[in-house]
Design an enzyme around this catalytic site. Structure first.
Site, PDB file in Angstrom:
ATOM      1  N   GLU A 160       0.835  -1.202   0.000  1.00  0.00           N
ATOM      2  CA  GLU A 160       0.000   0.000   0.000  1.00  0.00           C
ATOM      3  C   GLU A 160       0.873   1.256   0.000  1.00  0.00           C
ATOM      4  OE1 GLU A 160      -2.962  -0.549  -0.579  1.00  0.00           O
ATOM      5  OE2 GLU A 160      -3.493  -2.454   0.350  1.00  0.00           O
ATOM      6  N   ASP A 166       2.674   2.727  -4.946  1.00  0.00           N
ATOM      7  CA  ASP A 166       2.508   2.902  -6.390  1.00  0.00           C
ATOM      8  C   ASP A 166       2.998   4.259  -6.872  1.00  0.00           C
ATOM      9  OD1 ASP A 166       0.410   4.115  -5.014  1.00  0.00           O
ATOM     10  OD2 ASP A 166      -1.106   3.636  -6.520  1.00  0.00           O
ATOM     11  N   SER A 185     -28.171   2.422 -15.805  1.00  0.00           N
ATOM     12  CA  SER A 185     -27.515   1.807 -14.658  1.00  0.00           C
ATOM     13  C   SER A 185     -28.503   0.921 -13.921  1.00  0.00           C
ATOM     14  CB  SER A 185     -26.984   2.886 -13.699  1.00  0.00           C
ATOM     15  OG  SER A 185     -26.652   2.314 -12.446  1.00  0.00           O
ATOM     16  N   GLY A 208     -14.008  -1.037  -1.140  1.00  0.00           N
ATOM     17  CA  GLY A 208     -12.595  -1.012  -1.488  1.00  0.00           C
ATOM     18  C   GLY A 208     -12.163  -2.065  -2.472  1.00  0.00           C
ATOM     19  N   LEU A 209     -13.087  -2.661  -3.214  1.00  0.00           N
ATOM     20  CA  LEU A 209     -12.721  -3.623  -4.258  1.00  0.00           C
ATOM     21  C   LEU A 209     -12.610  -2.955  -5.622  1.00  0.00           C
ATOM     22  CD1 LEU A 209     -14.824  -6.788  -3.330  1.00  0.00           C
ATOM     23  CD2 LEU A 209     -12.436  -6.332  -2.877  1.00  0.00           C
ATOM     24  N   SER A 210     -12.712  -1.646  -5.629  1.00  0.00           N
ATOM     25  CA  SER A 210     -12.486  -0.834  -6.824  1.00  0.00           C
ATOM     26  C   SER A 210     -13.500  -1.072  -7.931  1.00  0.00           C
ATOM     27  CB  SER A 210     -11.065  -1.043  -7.353  1.00  0.00           C
ATOM     28  OG  SER A 210     -10.736   0.000  -8.241  1.00  0.00           O
ATOM     29  N   GLU A 253     -10.756   8.046 -15.535  1.00  0.00           N
ATOM     30  CA  GLU A 253     -11.050   8.375 -14.132  1.00  0.00           C
ATOM     31  C   GLU A 253     -10.427   9.715 -13.743  1.00  0.00           C
ATOM     32  OE1 GLU A 253     -11.766   5.900 -10.905  1.00  0.00           O
ATOM     33  OE2 GLU A 253     -11.146   4.066 -11.923  1.00  0.00           O
ATOM     34  N   ASP A 267      -5.469  -0.597  -9.929  1.00  0.00           N
ATOM     35  CA  ASP A 267      -6.848  -1.075  -9.955  1.00  0.00           C
ATOM     36  C   ASP A 267      -7.287  -1.526 -11.353  1.00  0.00           C
ATOM     37  OD1 ASP A 267      -6.714  -0.404  -7.332  1.00  0.00           O
ATOM     38  OD2 ASP A 267      -8.157   1.232  -7.414  1.00  0.00           O
ATOM     39  N   TYR A 322      -3.793  11.807   2.346  1.00  0.00           N
ATOM     40  CA  TYR A 322      -3.148  11.174   1.180  1.00  0.00           C
ATOM     41  C   TYR A 322      -2.208  12.168   0.509  1.00  0.00           C
ATOM     42  CZ  TYR A 322      -2.699   9.286  -3.567  1.00  0.00           C
ATOM     43  OH  TYR A 322      -2.201   8.834  -4.771  1.00  0.00           O
TER      44      TYR A 322
END
Length: 381
Positions: free
Chosen positions: A31, A34, A65, A119-121, A155, A167, A217
């Site tokens: 973590e 990157d 959707s 958090g599984l993207s 994104e 991801d 962050y």
């Protein structure tokens, strides 16, 4: 879910669609490495996003959707981001393909998925699924790597999220029973076969997300960049913390301030842990891998300071339970999930004890999400 998405498409648009799938991802370890061009160790999971698509012979794109039960229409030749809207992912990928010179026509698209908000993207899975679907629909010659880069850029520019490469890369390149040792400098990977034997991975969703995540962050990223500038006087060839050997930590501590050193230490040691974890799993040494998970969590919590009381509780309580090989926070921090490697015979007890202890400590009912290393994106028959 595939059949449901295809059925919704037929109902709305009265045609037979092409269906693409892209999975979410987990990160076994690595973590906040990157953006220092380090190593990460993700894998695709079974949960994901399905996209049904077909040409419509119109100058517009009609989207639906399944999750939001909403429609959205945009002109294929004239569109712009709509702040906070789910359609940005489709428009972003379309924009990237058009800028790359690909000719697209109007299309209809329905999407939905089963990725928990934990958090599984899901956003990367959606972008990769759209890129995969458009590539098939218009018979474009686009590599997986290019789809990944287009998804990432979409994104950045349309959703306003400065995500890393991990991801979408894991979503596109995932392989069943394998993790990807991904080099964030070269954007290349090695597949590492993973056999957890009579153990399974399970996530605990803390159901919290603290507000300081974004600002923290940025501060951590700035601290890493500041450390590199200072260290370049001693390591002139270093462009990121990736280039600082872990054996030189004592020297690094003498050079950096007491404020900067722990942040640099985390990145340098975490990159080393990714290599060690890859070697451990390749050798089938689950105990060594579990110890590296624990060390990663401690480093993220104490040195990098991106954990929170809820995540620390979930990790540290897990370490005490029978059958738990390892546990750590996963993702950017300040909330989200822990990832846990637990023996199958203790899974039920693990969930029961962690559910009750977490509820007692924080008055929150945690969710448990089993995950398995699975295939990456593709077109479904």
């Amino acid at each position: 879910m595939k059949d449901k998405i295809a059925q919704t498409f037929r109902k709305l648009f009265a045609r037979e669609p092409i269906v693409a799938f892209a999975p979410g991802r987990i990160n076994l370890i690595g973590e906040h490495t990157d953006y220092q061009e380090g190593l990460v160790f993700p894998a695709a999971v079974k949960q994901g996003i399905w996209v049904a698509i077909q040409k419509n012979e119109l100058p517009s794109c009609r989207l639906y959707s399944e999750d939001f039960k909403e429609e959205f229409v945009f002109d294929i030749n004239s569109f712009s981001p709509k702040k906070g809207h789910w359609a940005n992912y489709t428009m972003g990928v379309v924009s990237q393909l058009q800028q790359a010179g690909y000719k697209l026509e109007g299309f209809d698209l329905v999407f939905g998925g089963n990725i928990p908000a934990s958090g599984l993207s899901s956003s990367a899975a959606l972008s990769v699924a759209i890129g995969t679907a458009l590539t098939e629909l218009f018979k474009l010659t686009i590599t997986k790597k290019s789809i990944v880069l287009y998804a990432q850029k979409a994104e950045h520019l349309f959703a306003g999220v400065k995500c890393g490469i991990m991801d979408p890369y894991a979503s596109a390149f995932g392989v069943k029973d394998r993790a990807l040792l991904l080099d964030c400098r070269s954007n290349t990977h090695f597949e590492v076969e993973v056999d957890f034997g009579d153990h399974s991975l399970i996530l605990i969703n803390s159901k919290v997300k603290h507000n300081l995540a974004d600002s923290a962050y940025n501060k951590r990223r700035e601290a890493c960049e500041a450390s590199v500038k200072i260290l370049q006087a001693t390591y002139p060839d270093a462009t990121t913390l990736r280039d600082i050997p872990v054996k030189d930590l004592d020297k690094v501590e003498q050079i950096l301030s007491a404020e900067l050193y722990p942040k640099a230490k985390h990145v340098i040691t975490e990159i080393d842990r990714v290599n060690l974890a890859s070697n451990a799993l390749h050798a089938g040494d689950l105990a060594a891998f579990g110890n590296l998970m624990k060390a990663s969590h401690r480093s993220l919590s104490i040195d990098f300071e991106v954990s929170c009381p809820e995540l620390d509780f979930l990790a540290e309580q897990s370490w005490k339970l029978p059958g738990v090989i390892g546990s750590r926070m996963m993702g950017g921090g300040f909330g989200g999930c822990t990832i846990n490697l637990v023996s199958n015979e203790q899974l039920e007890n693990f969930q029961s004890v962690m559910y009750s202890s977490y509820k007692q400590a924080f008055k929150i009912e945690a969710d448990f999400i089993p995950v398995a290393l699975s295939e990456g994106a593709g077109i479904l028959e």
